[in-house]
Design a protein around this motif. Structure first.
Motif, mmCIF file in Angstrom:
data_model
loop_
_atom_site.group_PDB
_atom_site.id
_atom_site.type_symbol
_atom_site.label_atom_id
_atom_site.label_comp_id
_atom_site.label_asym_id
_atom_site.label_seq_id
_atom_site.Cartn_x
_atom_site.Cartn_y
_atom_site.Cartn_z
ATOM 1 N N SER A 138 0.829 -1.209 0.000
ATOM 2 C CA SER A 138 0.000 0.000 0.000
ATOM 3 C C SER A 138 0.861 1.256 0.000
ATOM 4 C CB SER A 138 -0.931 -0.015 1.218
ATOM 5 O OG SER A 138 -0.187 0.045 2.432
ATOM 6 N N GLN A 139 2.016 1.189 0.664
ATOM 7 C CA GLN A 139 2.917 2.336 0.657
ATOM 8 C C GLN A 139 3.581 2.509 -0.710
ATOM 9 O OE1 GLN A 139 5.624 2.252 4.037
ATOM 10 N NE2 GLN A 139 4.054 1.254 5.311
ATOM 11 N N LYS A 158 -4.362 -1.670 1.603
ATOM 12 C CA LYS A 158 -4.197 -1.839 3.052
ATOM 13 C C LYS A 158 -5.345 -2.643 3.650
ATOM 14 C CE LYS A 158 -3.858 0.760 7.379
ATOM 15 N NZ LYS A 158 -3.827 2.114 8.001
ATOM 16 N N ALA A 187 -4.352 2.777 -2.559
ATOM 17 C CA ALA A 187 -3.569 2.514 -1.355
ATOM 18 C C ALA A 187 -4.459 2.014 -0.220
ATOM 19 C CB ALA A 187 -2.829 3.777 -0.932
ATOM 20 N N TYR A 199 2.064 1.949 -3.508
ATOM 21 C CA TYR A 199 1.071 2.648 -4.315
ATOM 22 C C TYR A 199 1.193 4.165 -4.120
ATOM 23 C CZ TYR A 199 -1.533 -1.527 -5.724
ATOM 24 O OH TYR A 199 -1.914 -2.703 -6.298
ATOM 25 N N GLY A 200 1.434 4.568 -2.863
ATOM 26 C CA GLY A 200 1.535 5.999 -2.587
ATOM 27 C C GLY A 200 2.766 6.638 -3.210
#
Length: 602
Positions: free
Chosen positions: A68-69, A315, A311, A71-72
């Motif tokens: 997920s990080q 998560k 993101a 994606y950021g």
């Protein structure tokens, strides 16, 4: 003696092994052996395993957030953030792999320690008194006790160790990820996932029921098949004399076919369990996205950009998927649990039987008759009378037909005793009663002299040799050299071997203390086995010796009269000449008492 019904009764179908409270009681009894107290080594290793798995789950959670990080940072085209995140991911992966390796290592240590404790516990019960004899010879309600102690315990501990880390961490991971899932998806996510797990548990419980009883049956047939091969290995020479290869081939194949048929039936039942497990595994992967999709399509996250939504989905998907994975792992343990349940029933049944026989042994015997007395000067019960029988009646176990009825007899020092009778009239049965292997139907049997070098020694009909050196065969069943060690003991053993005509055996073995890797039954002829058995008798020098020879008329066997003739030359003291209770002495140098055994039904 065990009542006939207890040993020969048919198995009640209602008592077949199942996943029920009976299984739970047996499992907890075994756990009390594996974890005897809080300061035991196993408890400490188990707590260490808990700490390692908790750290492992903490690292796994951090690793799960990495996608997920990504994606950021990728959505924002942040190069420095990408490099930092990649380095962090590499460190976390290295730490996670190290913790997982320690997890497996501790589980393997637990397996070894569990097997040691459980096997030694069963050994303590199995070798107490003459329980091993009763269980293998007289009772037949416990099949293959040797397999249960060796193979079943090994497999039970192996399977349990593979489940340990997953079971110990499950309450913590389920609680934590349920909370995280609730934060992400409200009540809908946890309720859906818990409902999925309950349904999967019920279905697998139904599918596992028939597998447990079939697994127990398979292990019994495995033991029977293995015993057939052991039986042929031990009796290879007699079978070869009979040219019995074809017959044994057919009989062994018959047991193999029974085993394979049962294994096929077990696999058929396991097929439905595998279908259930795999179905719930794949349904779980879809369920996680269904749980996340509901708040998305209902507009809860409508104000987020596509990158932020991606993101968030990554998560939340990790949390939901991991919670489902925790439940899926428990469901996947169904096959392992069915194996553990089968071994639990077999080991638990053996343990219950051994405990019951052990309690009866303690109640019946005020002192252990297997304890050996080594100190002639001690206050041990050594008298001029070895046995005193009063109106004793004997029958074969589980039979009401008497072999001997109303026999009164005194066996005293200074007399030779010759027991006569046709085959099957109870001569050997009488000695089994004297040795405490069988119980009499009526009357009283008093043993007034202890077992041991200064008491009574029984020589079995078939000589027994354990693994070990030639010295260990001679001094058996003593653990250490008696009464002295060193050159003096070597001289005694060499004299007795020479007297028995076995002096060449020392050269064949390479010395008294040379370890050999052969089976003594394969390298010694029947006559040599009898001679070595008598060498053991001369070495131990009991006051009374009960011998159960098949024949003493063979010229290859040692004449006990020769021992008497050379007594002053061989033995240091006159009392060292054993007083024999024997069937057929070659010569009678002193008065022999003849006993005609009272026989019924002949």
């Amino acid at each position: 003696m065990t009542p006939p019904g207890a040993a020969r009764g048919h198995t009640d179908p209602a008592a077949r092994p199942r996943l029920d409270l009976h299984f739970l009681r047996r499992f907890l009894k075994i756990q009390s052996i594996l974890f005897p107290h809080f300061s035991s080594q196993n408890v400490l290793m188990f707590l260490t395993l808990l700490c390692v798995t908790l750290l492992e789950q903490l690292v796994i959670y951090q690793v799960g957030l990495i996608p997920s990080q990504y994606y950021g940072v990728l959505g924002n085209k942040d190069l420095d953030g990408f490099k930092t995140l990649t380095c962090l991911a590499l460190v976390l992966i290295l730490v996670n792999s190290t913790l997982k390796s320690f997890d497996q290592f501790i589980c393997n240590l637990l397996y070894v320690s569990w097997r040691k404790d459980l096997t030694e516990h069963l050994h303590c019960l199995y070798f107490q008194g003459r329980i091993y004899y009763t269980l293998n010879v007289i009772r037949d309600d416990i099949d293959n006790p040797d397999q249960r102690i060796s193979q079943d315990v090994e497999r039970f501990c192996r399977q349990l160790s593979t489940m340990a880390s997953k079971l110990i961490i499950s309450p913590f991971t389920i609680t934590y990820y349920t909370y995280q899932c609730f934060r992400s998806t409200s009540w809908l996510g946890p309720v859906s996932i818990f409902g999925y797990f309950v349904l999967g548990t019920v279905v697998n419980k139904v599918l596992m029921g028939p597998i447990v009883s079939k697994l127990v049956q398979q292990e019994k047939l495995e033991g029977d098949f293995r015993f057939k091969h052991v039986q042929l290995r031990v009796n290879a020479e007699p079978a070869a004399f009979y040219r019995a290869g074809h017959v044994e081939h057919v009989r062994t194949n018959y047991r193999l076919q029974k085993l394979l048929t049962t294994q096929k039936e077990l696999m058929s039942k396991e097929l439905w369990l595998y279908i259930g497990i795999n179905t719930f595994d794949y349904l779980g992967s879809i369920l996680s996205y269904v749980v996340i999709a509901i708040p998305i399509f209902s507009g809860v996250f409508g104000d987020l950009t596509p990158a932020e939504l991606s993101a968030l989905v990554s998560k939340n998907a990790f949390v939901s998927i991991y919670l489902i994975s925790c439940f899926s792992q428990l469901i996947d343990l169904s096959t392992t649990l069915s194996d553990v349940a089968g071994y639990t029933h077999r080991i638990g049944e053996l343990q219950e039987t051994l405990l019951d026989m052990s309690l009866r042994h303690r109640d019946c015997d005020s002192e252990d008759p297997d304890e050996w007395d080594f100190n002639e000067a001690s206050g041990s019960k050594v008298t001029d009378t070895a046995f005193l029988l009063h109106r004793v009646s004997i029958s074969v176990p589980f039979s009401d037909k008497p072999l001997i009825k109303d026999l009164s007899l005194r066996v005293s020092e200074g007399q030779s005793l010759l027991i006569t009778g046709n085959t099957g009239t109870g001569k050997t049965s009488l000695l089994r009663v004297l040795a405490g292997l069988w119980e009499s139907m009526h009357g009283t049997v008093q043993m007034l002299t202890c077992f041991g070098p200064h008491g009574v020694l029984f020589l079995p009909q078939r000589p027994f040799f354990t693994d070990g050196t030639l010295r260990e065969q001679v001094i058996y069943p003593l653990k250490e050299v008696y009464p002295v060690s060193g050159s003096a003991d070597d001289e005694r053993i060499m004299r007795f071997l020479e007297l028995a005509g076995l002096s060449s055996l020392v050269a064949r073995t390479g010395g008294l203390d040379q370890q050999v890797d052969w089976n003594w039954y394969d390298v010694l002829s029947p006559g040599e086995m009898q001679r070595l058995s008598f060498t053991r008798l001369f070495y131990l020098q009991p006051k009374y010796a009960d011998h159960l020879p098949r024949k003493l008329l063979s010229s290859s066997l040692l004449k006990m009269s020769d021992v008497s003739a050379q007594g002053k030359k061989i033995f240091n003291q006159p009392r060292e000449i054993p007083k024999m209770i024997r069937n057929n002495p070659h010569k009678k140098r002193r008065k022999v008492k003849w006993v005609k055994v009272p026989v019924m039904g002949m």
